[in-house]
Design an enzyme around this catalytic site. Structure first.
Site, PDB file in Angstrom:
ATOM      1  N   PHE A 132      24.014  32.323  37.665  1.00  0.00           N
ATOM      2  CA  PHE A 132      23.985  33.398  38.662  1.00  0.00           C
ATOM      3  C   PHE A 132      22.689  34.203  38.462  1.00  0.00           C
ATOM      4  O   PHE A 132      22.393  34.642  37.347  1.00  0.00           O
ATOM      5  CB  PHE A 132      25.212  34.303  38.503  1.00  0.00           C
ATOM      6  CG  PHE A 132      25.341  35.269  39.629  1.00  0.00           C
ATOM      7  CD1 PHE A 132      25.861  34.864  40.849  1.00  0.00           C
ATOM      8  CD2 PHE A 132      24.915  36.575  39.496  1.00  0.00           C
ATOM      9  CE1 PHE A 132      25.949  35.754  41.908  1.00  0.00           C
ATOM     10  CE2 PHE A 132      25.004  37.464  40.553  1.00  0.00           C
ATOM     11  CZ  PHE A 132      25.526  37.047  41.764  1.00  0.00           C
ATOM     12  N   ASP A 202      28.835  34.837  29.241  1.00  0.00           N
ATOM     13  CA  ASP A 202      29.232  35.539  30.465  1.00  0.00           C
ATOM     14  C   ASP A 202      30.555  34.928  30.915  1.00  0.00           C
ATOM     15  O   ASP A 202      30.635  33.717  31.176  1.00  0.00           O
ATOM     16  CB  ASP A 202      28.135  35.359  31.533  1.00  0.00           C
ATOM     17  CG  ASP A 202      28.484  36.021  32.859  1.00  0.00           C
ATOM     18  OD1 ASP A 202      29.688  36.153  33.166  1.00  0.00           O
ATOM     19  OD2 ASP A 202      27.557  36.362  33.617  1.00  0.00           O
ATOM     20  N   TYR A 227      36.203  42.243  38.729  1.00  0.00           N
ATOM     21  CA  TYR A 227      36.580  42.245  40.155  1.00  0.00           C
ATOM     22  C   TYR A 227      36.920  40.868  40.707  1.00  0.00           C
ATOM     23  O   TYR A 227      37.259  40.741  41.869  1.00  0.00           O
ATOM     24  CB  TYR A 227      35.501  42.916  41.025  1.00  0.00           C
ATOM     25  CG  TYR A 227      34.069  42.446  40.813  1.00  0.00           C
ATOM     26  CD1 TYR A 227      33.637  41.209  41.251  1.00  0.00           C
ATOM     27  CD2 TYR A 227      33.145  43.278  40.193  1.00  0.00           C
ATOM     28  CE1 TYR A 227      32.326  40.802  41.057  1.00  0.00           C
ATOM     29  CE2 TYR A 227      31.838  42.891  39.996  1.00  0.00           C
ATOM     30  CZ  TYR A 227      31.426  41.643  40.427  1.00  0.00           C
ATOM     31  OH  TYR A 227      30.132  41.254  40.229  1.00  0.00           O
ATOM     32  N   LYS A 228      36.846  39.830  39.859  1.00  0.00           N
ATOM     33  CA  LYS A 228      37.212  38.486  40.343  1.00  0.00           C
ATOM     34  C   LYS A 228      38.669  38.221  39.969  1.00  0.00           C
ATOM     35  O   LYS A 228      39.569  38.772  40.603  1.00  0.00           O
ATOM     36  CB  LYS A 228      36.258  37.454  39.758  1.00  0.00           C
ATOM     37  CG  LYS A 228      34.782  37.688  40.128  1.00  0.00           C
ATOM     38  CD  LYS A 228      33.918  36.584  39.552  1.00  0.00           C
ATOM     39  CE  LYS A 228      32.432  36.905  39.598  1.00  0.00           C
ATOM     40  NZ  LYS A 228      31.873  36.881  40.952  1.00  0.00           N
ATOM     41  N   ARG A 376      32.364  27.306  48.510  1.00  0.00           N
ATOM     42  CA  ARG A 376      33.168  27.582  47.305  1.00  0.00           C
ATOM     43  C   ARG A 376      34.585  28.010  47.679  1.00  0.00           C
ATOM     44  O   ARG A 376      34.767  28.840  48.572  1.00  0.00           O
ATOM     45  CB  ARG A 376      32.568  28.740  46.502  1.00  0.00           C
ATOM     46  CG  ARG A 376      31.270  28.495  45.848  1.00  0.00           C
ATOM     47  CD  ARG A 376      30.977  29.555  44.796  1.00  0.00           C
ATOM     48  NE  ARG A 376      31.190  30.934  45.266  1.00  0.00           N
ATOM     49  CZ  ARG A 376      31.014  32.006  44.506  1.00  0.00           C
ATOM     50  NH1 ARG A 376      30.675  31.871  43.248  1.00  0.00           N
ATOM     51  NH2 ARG A 376      31.202  33.211  44.994  1.00  0.00           N
TER      52      ARG A 376
HETATM   53  C1  LIG Z   1      28.083  34.651  36.392  1.00  0.00           C
HETATM   54  C2  LIG Z   1      27.880  35.992  37.010  1.00  0.00           C
HETATM   55  N1  LIG Z   1      27.261  36.972  36.313  1.00  0.00           N
HETATM   56  C3  LIG Z   1      27.063  38.199  36.871  1.00  0.00           C
HETATM   57  C4  LIG Z   1      27.510  38.482  38.143  1.00  0.00           C
HETATM   58  C5  LIG Z   1      27.320  39.809  38.829  1.00  0.00           C
HETATM   59  O1  LIG Z   1      26.937  40.816  38.056  1.00  0.00           O
HETATM   60  P1  LIG Z   1      27.011  42.339  38.591  1.00  0.00           P
HETATM   61  O2  LIG Z   1      28.453  42.755  38.474  1.00  0.00           O
HETATM   62  O3  LIG Z   1      26.123  43.030  37.652  1.00  0.00           O
HETATM   63  O4  LIG Z   1      26.551  42.394  39.995  1.00  0.00           O
HETATM   64  C6  LIG Z   1      28.166  37.496  38.869  1.00  0.00           C
HETATM   65  C7  LIG Z   1      28.640  37.816  40.250  1.00  0.00           C
HETATM   66  O5  LIG Z   1      29.255  37.094  40.927  1.00  0.00           O
HETATM   67  C8  LIG Z   1      28.344  36.231  38.307  1.00  0.00           C
HETATM   68  O6  LIG Z   1      28.950  35.266  39.006  1.00  0.00           O
END
Ligand SMILES: Cc1ncc(COP(=O)(O)O)c(C=O)c1O
Length: 417
Positions: A132, A202, A227-228, A376
């Site tokens: 990402f 992550d 939030y997921k 997706r």
């Molecule tokens: C793997 C990953 N890292 C980070 C993020 C997003 O980070 P942030 O909450 O800082 O926008 C996402 C968002 O979908 C993600 O899929």
């Protein structure tokens, strides 16, 4: 063990739903009647309790108790409390996780902390370029502040080979945001640590939907969003994990008063707080934390083994049905076929993926699109049913067979895809 016959029917799906040990949790979420929501990998559904919780924070805690809420209603401890609520779901211990800031900001802090603990003189961060993008951007931002620091990008199988004694930090996303492929956390962590490096994971696409064992894998740091699959609400704060063995020595650069040893001593100079608290920077978004708590409490009610077992069958069934019903329409599976290697999403590539996803949304099936061609579909075992998979594929097949996706209205790009 959830089993389906080789040629499943809608009736088989309904039977699985009746036998599902997680079935009762669906009623704890608000889901529109006529919508099949397959985007919990982007924004989880709203826990029913969230509205009352938000109202209570606004009306009573803020409206009546005002500033006393920091003590009386526990606002000051929320980031820690939520961290402890989440910890068992990711294999962390009490006091190893705080819920705060965004994933990107937490990653920035974790990277700086990890680099500070890595063997002196090493300045190489290894990551997947197809990750990402914010993770790449944040890492490039950190590297730009550290003279001599380089970011090396590699992919999949190349990661293990790229680990050597020049590495300071391996920074990987456990489940890939586009393909849903799972990295072997235990093996890659061990390999990087054997070379003297530290490892950051992550967990955006794994927390709440796959069993994760950070301490079992000896992970150094981890970050992820709520939030997921944790259903914390739009823009809900992320989390950061630091293994206890690093607490005394770790440092992060966003040294705000919440990370100070005694915030209410109002000292001139920074002194880091003991423990995970030094990962905090400033005042927390209390409304958002309160709502996030509702999502975490629901996730804690589920046995993660049931969640994973259901997730593997939901995704497998979706692949099987799309390939059977839409064989003529040029979808290419990009997610691993092996359920053990697949997170809780399925992605298909299609040149016209954007328009097809828009047509599907119009037909009441919500997935999303990631450029250039990635469609997706996320499966949230706490509220998605087996029959949803069946019905979603029926609607997809209908859109494809009828050519309805060719309507020019579906080709107009919105800001968020
Ligand atoms: C793997 C990953 N890292 C980070 C993020 C997003 O980070 P942030 O909450 O800082 O926008 C996402 C968002 O979908 C993600 O899929």
């Amino acid at each position: 063990m959830i089993t389906l016959p080789d040629t499943p029917t809608r009736e088989h799906c309904l039977a699985l739903d009746r036998a599902d040990p997680l079935a009762s949790l669906r009623a704890e979420f608000v889901l529109p009647e006529d919508m099949i929501y397959l985007d919990g990998n982007s924004l989880g559904a709203r826990p029913r309790a969230a509205l009352a919780r938000a109202l209570d924070i606004v009306e009573r805690e803020w409206g009546e108790d005002l500033i006393t809420s920091w003590n009386r209603n526990g606002w000051f401890r929320k980031a820690y409390e939520l961290g402890d609520l989440l910890a068992p779901m990711i294999g962390a211990g009490p006091g190893e996780v705080v819920v705060t800031d965004s994933t990107g900001i937490d990653l920035h802090k974790a990277l700086q902390a990890a680099i500070g603990l890595a063997p002196a003189g090493r300045r190489r961060i290894l990551m997947e370029g197809s990750n990402f993008p914010t993770n790449n951007y944040m890492t490039q931002g950190v590297a730009a502040q550290l003279p001599g620091c380089e970011v090396v990008f590699t992919e999949g199988e190349g990661i293990a080979q790229a680990i050597d004694e020049r590495l300071s930090v391996l920074c990987l996303t456990h489940v890939h945001y586009k393909t849903g492929a799972i990295h072997d956390m235990a093996a890659l962590t061990a390999r990087a640590q054997a070379a003297g490096a530290l490892v950051i994971w992550d967990l955006c696409h794994s927390a709440g939907v796959l069993p994760v064992d950070l301490n079992g894998c000896n992970a150094d740091f981890a970050v992820g969003c709520t939030y997921k699959y944790l259903n914390g609400g739009p823009g809900s704060p992320a989390f950061i994990f630091a293994a206890t063995r690093h607490h005394a020595e770790m440092r992060q650069p966003l040294t705000g008063w919440w990370g100070h040893a005694e915030p209410f001593a109002f000292e001139r100079d920074f002194r880091p707080r003991a423990g995970i608290g030094r990962m905090l920077s400033g005042t927390q978004p209390i409304l958002s934390l309160g709502v996030t708590e509702c999502g975490l409490q629901l996730a804690r009610r589920a046995d993660m083994r049931d969640v994973r077992a259901k997730s593997m069958v939901l995704t497998g069934l979706f692949i099987q049905l799309v390939e059977a019903r839409c064989a003529a329409h040029g979808f290419r599976l990009v997610s691993p076929r092996d359920p053990q290697r697949r997170g809780s999403q399925v992605s298909f590539d299609h040149e016209q993926g954007y328009a097809i996803v828009q047509a599907l949304i119009a037909a009441g099936v919500v997935g999303d699109f990631r450029a250039p061609a990635n469609m997706r579909f996320g499966f949230a075992p706490l509220y998605n049913r087996f029959v949803d998979v069946w019905d979603a594929v029926e609607r997809l097949a209908d859109i494809m067979d009828s050519g309805r996706w060719r309507d020019p209205a579906f080709a107009t790009r919105s800001a968020v895809t």
